[in-house]
Write an enzyme that holds these catalytic residues in place. Structure first.
Site, PDB file in Angstrom:
ATOM      1  N   PRO A  90      74.839  22.332 -17.323  1.00  0.00           N
ATOM      2  CA  PRO A  90      74.962  23.524 -17.830  1.00  0.00           C
ATOM      3  C   PRO A  90      73.681  24.474 -17.188  1.00  0.00           C
ATOM      4  O   PRO A  90      73.623  25.574 -17.249  1.00  0.00           O
ATOM      5  CB  PRO A  90      74.768  23.231 -19.306  1.00  0.00           C
ATOM      6  CG  PRO A  90      74.779  21.821 -19.782  1.00  0.00           C
ATOM      7  CD  PRO A  90      74.824  21.171 -18.455  1.00  0.00           C
ATOM      8  N   GLU A 117      73.820  14.359 -23.544  1.00  0.00           N
ATOM      9  CA  GLU A 117      72.978  15.351 -23.095  1.00  0.00           C
ATOM     10  C   GLU A 117      72.728  15.499 -21.682  1.00  0.00           C
ATOM     11  O   GLU A 117      71.952  16.336 -21.315  1.00  0.00           O
ATOM     12  CB  GLU A 117      71.638  15.184 -23.847  1.00  0.00           C
ATOM     13  CG  GLU A 117      71.905  15.255 -25.440  1.00  0.00           C
ATOM     14  CD  GLU A 117      72.490  16.596 -26.070  1.00  0.00           C
ATOM     15  OE1 GLU A 117      71.798  17.581 -25.770  1.00  0.00           O
ATOM     16  OE2 GLU A 117      73.268  16.451 -26.604  1.00  0.00           O
ATOM     17  N   ARG A 159      91.663  22.903  -2.009  1.00  0.00           N
ATOM     18  CA  ARG A 159      92.402  23.903  -1.616  1.00  0.00           C
ATOM     19  C   ARG A 159      92.163  24.586  -0.291  1.00  0.00           C
ATOM     20  O   ARG A 159      93.175  25.214   0.307  1.00  0.00           O
ATOM     21  CB  ARG A 159      92.988  24.706  -2.693  1.00  0.00           C
ATOM     22  CG  ARG A 159      91.991  25.628  -3.270  1.00  0.00           C
ATOM     23  CD  ARG A 159      92.484  26.769  -4.367  1.00  0.00           C
ATOM     24  NE  ARG A 159      93.354  27.512  -3.808  1.00  0.00           N
ATOM     25  CZ  ARG A 159      93.064  28.774  -3.303  1.00  0.00           C
ATOM     26  NH1 ARG A 159      91.808  29.043  -3.039  1.00  0.00           N
ATOM     27  NH2 ARG A 159      94.016  29.731  -3.101  1.00  0.00           N
ATOM     28  N   ASP A 174      92.742  35.662  -1.149  1.00  0.00           N
ATOM     29  CA  ASP A 174      92.257  35.274  -2.598  1.00  0.00           C
ATOM     30  C   ASP A 174      91.391  36.439  -2.988  1.00  0.00           C
ATOM     31  O   ASP A 174      90.776  37.357  -2.351  1.00  0.00           O
ATOM     32  CB  ASP A 174      91.818  34.269  -2.820  1.00  0.00           C
ATOM     33  CG  ASP A 174      92.749  33.006  -2.726  1.00  0.00           C
ATOM     34  OD1 ASP A 174      93.749  33.322  -2.646  1.00  0.00           O
ATOM     35  OD2 ASP A 174      92.278  31.963  -2.953  1.00  0.00           O
TER      36      ASP A 174
HETATM   37  C1  JEH Z   1      78.105  19.947 -19.660  1.00  0.00           C
HETATM   38  C2  JEH Z   1      77.816  18.552 -17.464  1.00  0.00           C
HETATM   39  C3  JEH Z   1      77.072  16.509 -19.033  1.00  0.00           C
HETATM   40  C4  JEH Z   1      76.094  19.630 -23.749  1.00  0.00           C
HETATM   41  C5  JEH Z   1      74.994  20.316 -24.167  1.00  0.00           C
HETATM   42  C6  JEH Z   1      73.894  20.185 -23.489  1.00  0.00           C
HETATM   43  C7  JEH Z   1      73.246  24.355 -23.234  1.00  0.00           C
HETATM   44  C8  JEH Z   1      71.943  26.443 -24.202  1.00  0.00           C
HETATM   45  N1  JEH Z   1      79.412  24.984 -17.268  1.00  0.00           N
HETATM   46  C9  JEH Z   1      79.203  24.095 -17.991  1.00  0.00           C
HETATM   47  N2  JEH Z   1      79.059  23.900 -19.464  1.00  0.00           N
HETATM   48  N3  JEH Z   1      78.646  22.348 -19.633  1.00  0.00           N
HETATM   49  C10 JEH Z   1      78.604  21.868 -18.657  1.00  0.00           C
HETATM   50  C11 JEH Z   1      78.839  22.831 -17.309  1.00  0.00           C
HETATM   51  C12 JEH Z   1      79.009  22.397 -16.017  1.00  0.00           C
HETATM   52  N4  JEH Z   1      79.205  22.315 -14.736  1.00  0.00           N
HETATM   53  C13 JEH Z   1      78.339  20.463 -18.548  1.00  0.00           C
HETATM   54  C14 JEH Z   1      77.438  18.704 -19.755  1.00  0.00           C
HETATM   55  C15 JEH Z   1      77.416  17.807 -18.692  1.00  0.00           C
HETATM   56  C16 JEH Z   1      78.280  19.524 -17.536  1.00  0.00           C
HETATM   57  C17 JEH Z   1      76.701  16.428 -20.340  1.00  0.00           C
HETATM   58  N5  JEH Z   1      77.295  17.755 -20.857  1.00  0.00           N
HETATM   59  C18 JEH Z   1      77.300  18.150 -22.216  1.00  0.00           C
HETATM   60  C19 JEH Z   1      75.967  18.744 -22.804  1.00  0.00           C
HETATM   61  C20 JEH Z   1      72.468  20.879 -24.171  1.00  0.00           C
HETATM   62  N6  JEH Z   1      72.750  22.160 -24.032  1.00  0.00           N
HETATM   63  C21 JEH Z   1      72.914  23.037 -22.835  1.00  0.00           C
HETATM   64  N7  JEH Z   1      71.959  24.941 -23.743  1.00  0.00           N
HETATM   65  C22 JEH Z   1      71.734  27.098 -22.676  1.00  0.00           C
HETATM   66  C23 JEH Z   1      73.137  26.847 -24.757  1.00  0.00           C
HETATM   67  C24 JEH Z   1      71.513  24.235 -25.245  1.00  0.00           C
HETATM   68  C25 JEH Z   1      71.463  22.861 -25.073  1.00  0.00           C
HETATM   69  C26 JEH Z   1      73.566  19.461 -22.403  1.00  0.00           C
HETATM   70  C27 JEH Z   1      74.589  18.724 -21.980  1.00  0.00           C
END
Ligand code: JEH
Length: 238
Positions: A90, A117, A159, A174
């Site tokens: 994220p 996390e 793709r 696209d």
């Molecule tokens: C999520 C890899 C591995 C959940 C919460 C936190 C946010 C504030 N676009 C995307 N969204 N999420 C992922 C992604 C991509 N690419 C993603 C993942 C992982 C990718 C584990 N998680 C779950 C996860 C902590 N929070 C993150 N914070 C900005 C809202 C709050 C804390 C970390 C990981």
């Protein structure tokens, strides 16, 4: 192109074997290798997570299984091969169409799917020496892990490989192609029947006047882009 995906949920990636991406794998355009991270643990419970140093909520993925899994994926490589390691997170850079094109231009991608996390930061620090690391996010919303993001990034990338799309011209036109600059979104599209539930296909599309069709489509694109994505609209296009 070779693609390795490391995950604790190998079945999550099975949809890549369907449809046009699945065909690319069957034909050998893509050599897809999905690895179960738990195969690189050594304890009875196949543990991949532990509590965070410094405190805080949730669990963190332990570095040791990742180290072994990545060592295995990287083994037997030629001296001139330097894969790109993609880590969905994220807190990564936003993945977009130019990045998909950049990934499609490489010959070896390794995707590391975190859960909980995320992954102990030393994994990236360590492997930066052996691979090009890209920490990427598919958008500003929070997923439960990297797998869904990898489905998105892998499909967008594969793709674009030569021969994957039936119509070779499909990709360059696209929505996010640079050739549609200023009004990148497509307008409405239609097929037969000419009248469906009382709704008629716009007459211009059946006029046979290719110039008029192009002008109409351009106007529809401009309107749709300004309504749906004002951030992408170039405001001097009417
Ligand atoms: C999520 C890899 C591995 C959940 C919460 C936190 C946010 C504030 N676009 C995307 N969204 N999420 C992922 C992604 C991509 N690419 C993603 C993942 C992982 C990718 C584990 N998680 C779950 C996860 C902590 N929070 C993150 N914070 C900005 C809202 C709050 C804390 C970390 C990981």
């Amino acid at each position: 192109m070779r693609i390795d995906i490391i995950t604790i949920f190998p079945q999550y990636l099975e949809p890549l074997r369907l449809s046009v991406i699945g065909k690319a794998i069957e034909r050998g355009t893509v050599d897809l290798n999905v690895h179960d991270l738990r195969d690189f643990t050594h304890d009875r419970h196949r543990t991949v997570d532990d509590t965070p140093f410094g405190g805080g909520p949730g669990m963190v993925m332990k570095p040791e299984p990742w180290g072994e899994a990545l060592d295995a994926a990287l083994s037997n490589r030629q001296a001139d091969q330097r894969p790109t390691l993609v880590l969905p997170t994220p807190s990564g850079q936003r993945f977009d169409q130019p990045m998909a094109a950049g990934l499609a231009a490489t010959d070896w991608l390794i995707f590391a799917c975190g859960r909980y996390e995320g992954i102990d930061a030393r994994v990236v620090e360590h492997f930066r020496e052996q691979v090009d690391v890209r920490e990427l996010s598919i958008g500003d919303y929070v997923l439960a892990g990297g797998e869904a993001a990898v489905l998105v990034m892998a499909e967008a990338t594969i793709r674009l490989l030569p021969g994957v799309l039936g119509n070779a011209d499909s990709a360059p036109d696209d929505s996010f192609s640079p050739t549609r600059e200023g009004a990148p979104l497509e307008g409405p599209i239609y097929t037969k029947p000419q009248v469906w539930r009382g709704l008629e296909v716009p007459a211009v599309l059946r006029s046979g006047d290719h110039g008029a069709v192009a002008d109409w489509r351009r106007a529809q694109s401009v309107q749709r882009t300004s309504e749906q994505r004002p951030d992408l609209a170039q405001d001097d296009l009417g």
